[in-house]
Motif scaffolding. Sequence first.
Motif, PDB file in Angstrom:
ATOM      1  N   ALA A 203       2.019   8.262   6.554  1.00 32.90           N
ATOM      2  CA  ALA A 203       0.702   7.964   6.845  1.00 32.90           C
ATOM      3  C   ALA A 203      -0.071   8.336   5.193  1.00 32.90           C
ATOM      4  CB  ALA A 203      -0.065   8.440   7.651  1.00 32.90           C
ATOM      5  N   TRP A 204       0.742   9.169   4.471  1.00 29.66           N
ATOM      6  CA  TRP A 204      -0.110   9.632   3.380  1.00 29.66           C
ATOM      7  C   TRP A 204       0.494   9.110   2.026  1.00 29.66           C
ATOM      8  CZ3 TRP A 204       1.332  12.259   7.572  1.00 29.66           C
ATOM      9  CH2 TRP A 204       0.091  12.961   8.377  1.00 29.66           C
ATOM     10  N   THR A 205       1.148   7.986   2.370  1.00 31.24           N
ATOM     11  CA  THR A 205       1.694   7.210   1.102  1.00 31.24           C
ATOM     12  C   THR A 205       0.714   6.924  -0.101  1.00 31.24           C
ATOM     13  OG1 THR A 205       3.328   6.520   2.405  1.00 31.24           O
ATOM     14  CG2 THR A 205       3.108   5.224   0.420  1.00 31.24           C
ATOM     15  N   LYS A 206      -0.488   6.505   0.484  1.00 34.23           N
ATOM     16  CA  LYS A 206      -1.510   6.043  -0.533  1.00 34.23           C
ATOM     17  C   LYS A 206      -1.761   6.976  -1.459  1.00 34.23           C
ATOM     18  CE  LYS A 206      -5.202   2.673  -0.270  1.00 34.23           C
ATOM     19  NZ  LYS A 206      -4.731   2.271  -1.696  1.00 34.23           N
ATOM     20  N   GLU A 207      -1.650   8.369  -1.055  1.00 34.59           N
ATOM     21  CA  GLU A 207      -2.124   9.445  -2.004  1.00 34.59           C
ATOM     22  C   GLU A 207      -1.129   9.296  -3.440  1.00 34.59           C
ATOM     23  OE1 GLU A 207      -1.919  13.113  -0.026  1.00 34.59           O
ATOM     24  OE2 GLU A 207      -3.486  12.518   1.647  1.00 34.59           O
ATOM     25  N   LEU A 208       0.003   8.705  -3.184  1.00 36.07           N
ATOM     26  CA  LEU A 208       0.830   8.589  -4.173  1.00 36.07           C
ATOM     27  C   LEU A 208       1.218   7.328  -4.884  1.00 36.07           C
ATOM     28  CD1 LEU A 208       3.540  10.851  -2.669  1.00 36.07           C
ATOM     29  CD2 LEU A 208       1.966  11.532  -4.113  1.00 36.07           C
ATOM     30  N   TYR A 288      -0.795  19.038  30.576  1.00 33.86           N
ATOM     31  CA  TYR A 288      -0.565  20.284  29.649  1.00 33.86           C
ATOM     32  C   TYR A 288      -1.225  20.151  28.202  1.00 33.86           C
ATOM     33  CZ  TYR A 288       4.256  21.060  32.201  1.00 33.86           C
ATOM     34  OH  TYR A 288       5.015  21.357  33.055  1.00 33.86           O
ATOM     35  N   GLU A 289      -1.315  19.053  27.575  1.00 36.37           N
ATOM     36  CA  GLU A 289      -1.876  19.152  26.152  1.00 36.37           C
ATOM     37  C   GLU A 289      -2.006  17.643  25.801  1.00 36.37           C
ATOM     38  OE1 GLU A 289      -0.039  20.722  22.800  1.00 36.37           O
ATOM     39  OE2 GLU A 289       2.174  20.209  23.681  1.00 36.37           O
ATOM     40  N   LEU A 290      -2.951  17.716  24.723  1.00 34.89           N
ATOM     41  CA  LEU A 290      -3.130  16.231  24.173  1.00 34.89           C
ATOM     42  C   LEU A 290      -2.632  16.440  22.766  1.00 34.89           C
ATOM     43  CD1 LEU A 290      -4.298  13.508  25.017  1.00 34.89           C
ATOM     44  CD2 LEU A 290      -6.502  14.420  24.371  1.00 34.89           C
ATOM     45  N   ARG A 291      -1.957  15.574  22.121  1.00 35.06           N
ATOM     46  CA  ARG A 291      -1.533  15.782  20.547  1.00 35.06           C
ATOM     47  C   ARG A 291      -2.072  14.559  19.853  1.00 35.06           C
ATOM     48  NH1 ARG A 291       4.758  17.608  21.339  1.00 35.06           N
ATOM     49  NH2 ARG A 291       4.534  19.504  22.003  1.00 35.06           N
ATOM     50  N   VAL A 292      -1.975  14.803  18.822  1.00 36.80           N
ATOM     51  CA  VAL A 292      -2.636  13.787  17.769  1.00 36.80           C
ATOM     52  C   VAL A 292      -1.417  13.438  16.593  1.00 36.80           C
ATOM     53  CG1 VAL A 292      -4.447  13.107  16.144  1.00 36.80           C
ATOM     54  CG2 VAL A 292      -4.989  14.175  18.335  1.00 36.80           C
ATOM     55  N   GLY A 293      -1.179  12.248  16.346  1.00 33.63           N
ATOM     56  CA  GLY A 293      -0.249  11.993  15.343  1.00 33.63           C
ATOM     57  C   GLY A 293      -0.964  10.808  14.338  1.00 33.63           C
ATOM     58  N   PHE A 294      -0.270  10.380  13.208  1.00 33.48           N
ATOM     59  CA  PHE A 294      -0.847   9.586  12.229  1.00 33.48           C
ATOM     60  C   PHE A 294       0.351   8.497  11.773  1.00 33.48           C
ATOM     61  CE2 PHE A 294      -3.646  13.161  11.654  1.00 33.48           C
ATOM     62  CZ  PHE A 294      -4.855  12.494  12.256  1.00 33.48           C
ATOM     63  N   ARG A 295       0.248   7.297  12.527  1.00 29.83           N
ATOM     64  CA  ARG A 295       1.156   6.507  12.261  1.00 29.83           C
ATOM     65  C   ARG A 295       0.963   5.772  10.771  1.00 29.83           C
ATOM     66  NH1 ARG A 295      -1.316   4.850  17.211  1.00 29.83           N
ATOM     67  NH2 ARG A 295       0.179   4.884  19.026  1.00 29.83           N
ATOM     68  N   PRO A 296       2.051   5.570  10.150  1.00 28.96           N
ATOM     69  CA  PRO A 296       1.759   4.564   8.780  1.00 28.96           C
ATOM     70  C   PRO A 296       1.596   3.187   9.127  1.00 28.96           C
ATOM     71  CG  PRO A 296       4.142   5.621   8.849  1.00 28.96           C
ATOM     72  CD  PRO A 296       3.431   5.804  10.379  1.00 28.96           C
ATOM     73  N   GLY A 297       0.256   2.934   9.454  1.00 27.95           N
ATOM     74  CA  GLY A 297       0.011   1.430   9.436  1.00 27.95           C
ATOM     75  C   GLY A 297       0.072   0.611   8.194  1.00 27.95           C
ATOM     76  N   THR A 298       0.317  -0.676   8.150  1.00 22.76           N
ATOM     77  CA  THR A 298       0.142  -1.762   7.145  1.00 22.76           C
ATOM     78  C   THR A 298      -0.725  -2.736   7.670  1.00 22.76           C
ATOM     79  OG1 THR A 298       2.159  -2.811   7.775  1.00 22.76           O
ATOM     80  CG2 THR A 298       2.100  -0.894   6.266  1.00 22.76           C
ATOM     81  N   PRO A 299      -1.309  -3.697   6.770  1.00 25.07           N
ATOM     82  CA  PRO A 299      -1.913  -4.838   7.503  1.00 25.07           C
ATOM     83  C   PRO A 299      -1.315  -5.804   8.269  1.00 25.07           C
ATOM     84  CG  PRO A 299      -2.435  -4.622   4.936  1.00 25.07           C
ATOM     85  CD  PRO A 299      -1.372  -3.629   5.316  1.00 25.07           C
ATOM     86  N   ASP A 300       0.028  -5.801   8.242  1.00 24.16           N
ATOM     87  CA  ASP A 300       0.738  -6.714   9.149  1.00 24.16           C
ATOM     88  C   ASP A 300       1.677  -6.050  10.043  1.00 24.16           C
ATOM     89  OD1 ASP A 300       2.698  -5.967   7.457  1.00 24.16           O
ATOM     90  OD2 ASP A 300       3.145  -8.033   6.591  1.00 24.16           O
ATOM     91  N   GLY A 301       1.656  -4.729  10.175  1.00 27.47           N
ATOM     92  CA  GLY A 301       2.292  -3.907  11.054  1.00 27.47           C
ATOM     93  C   GLY A 301       3.971  -3.672  10.578  1.00 27.47           C
ATOM     94  N   LYS A 302       4.063  -4.314   9.596  1.00 24.75           N
ATOM     95  CA  LYS A 302       5.734  -4.143   9.165  1.00 24.75           C
ATOM     96  C   LYS A 302       5.825  -3.080   7.891  1.00 24.75           C
ATOM     97  CE  LYS A 302       6.147  -8.965  10.060  1.00 24.75           C
ATOM     98  NZ  LYS A 302       6.114 -10.397   9.517  1.00 24.75           N
ATOM     99  N   PRO A 303       6.940  -2.751   7.665  1.00 25.95           N
ATOM    100  CA  PRO A 303       7.134  -1.587   6.739  1.00 25.95           C
ATOM    101  C   PRO A 303       6.739  -2.053   5.139  1.00 25.95           C
ATOM    102  CG  PRO A 303       9.049  -1.954   8.216  1.00 25.95           C
ATOM    103  CD  PRO A 303       8.224  -2.922   8.311  1.00 25.95           C
TER     104      PRO A 303
END
Length: 356
Positions: A203-208, A288-303
Amino acid sequence: MRVAVVGGGVVGLACALELLRAGHEVTLLVRNEKEAASRVAGGMLAPFSEGLTDELLEFSVESLGLWREFLETVKELSNRSVFFSKGILRVAKDERELDELKKLRSYYLKRFCSSAELAEGEELGKLYPKLSEKLAGGVFYEEEGNVDTEELTEALFTAFLRLGGELRREGALRVNRDGERVLSVKTHSGKLEADYFVFAAGAWTKELFDVPVFPVKGQIARAELPPDGPPFVVYARDAYLIPREKDLLLGATTERAGFDARPTVKGASALTGNALSVLPALEEAEFYELRVGFRPGTPDGKPVFYFGENFALVSGHYRNGILHAPLTARLVFLLIERREVSPYFQKFSPYRFRRT
Ligand code: GLY
């Protein structure tokens, strides 16, 4: 060759391991291994339950085919156990949804899978009697599965270190490039030089890189696995329940909220409410708990795959990074070792977003 891999999620780790095994010197740059989406991910290998189609389906099914061997290799190299369960039951909440599932099932059975047991109405109870009687039916995809992603990431790190990989715990701040050549990666402490670079920054790819990869927040809950909890993953359109050795995961929200890492009341309410509509017996299970993560999304959902003279960028795996890791690592290996460019580099090229 000296190879630098940026990113400590399962995709980056799988690439790093494949390259180490090929005899390269590999440095893995990881800003904070706890923030990778992989740690929070449910770990479902679910191209059919996710309802994938076209080249994303093809890529996913090909990677699914590599998964068992990938897992065995990781377990062997790390000498660690990694929990894996087989089969996912995709359920439908109403007749309309069941019709859609049946159509997809026929399509998948033609070319992509060999086992997809259909259960309509009361037949569903034979697969797992505790399911809500309101569900219209479901399809059990035996070839799908689920992996404990915390155990998997630990095992991958262990295997990486055991094979002599160098782990650097710092972030990549900037990629220094001369056109299609990467010169170095600026880090917090200085710069990292290498002969070849692999970028798997999720998800942090855009920083690079200037590619349209953005964070898609996912909240996922962890609860007690009741003694009569589901024997396999149950996947509904608004909830999935993942039984593991130590807990039951209730997933997951899909939110465009930037990098907001706060678990929310709304998230908890949606996850528990949706899970209860599938499995009412869950009511008394300990939360137990709630966790949070960040999927690396794209406009069409593909890599998004790209390569230059001495680098490869593999990102945008969105909801399927765990599933996609073995094939992604394989493509990177073939590119570096044999100069073989997989057609997926064309299919998932970032240039597709520039076409009008
Ligand atoms: N693969 C399931 C999710 O991303 O929530």
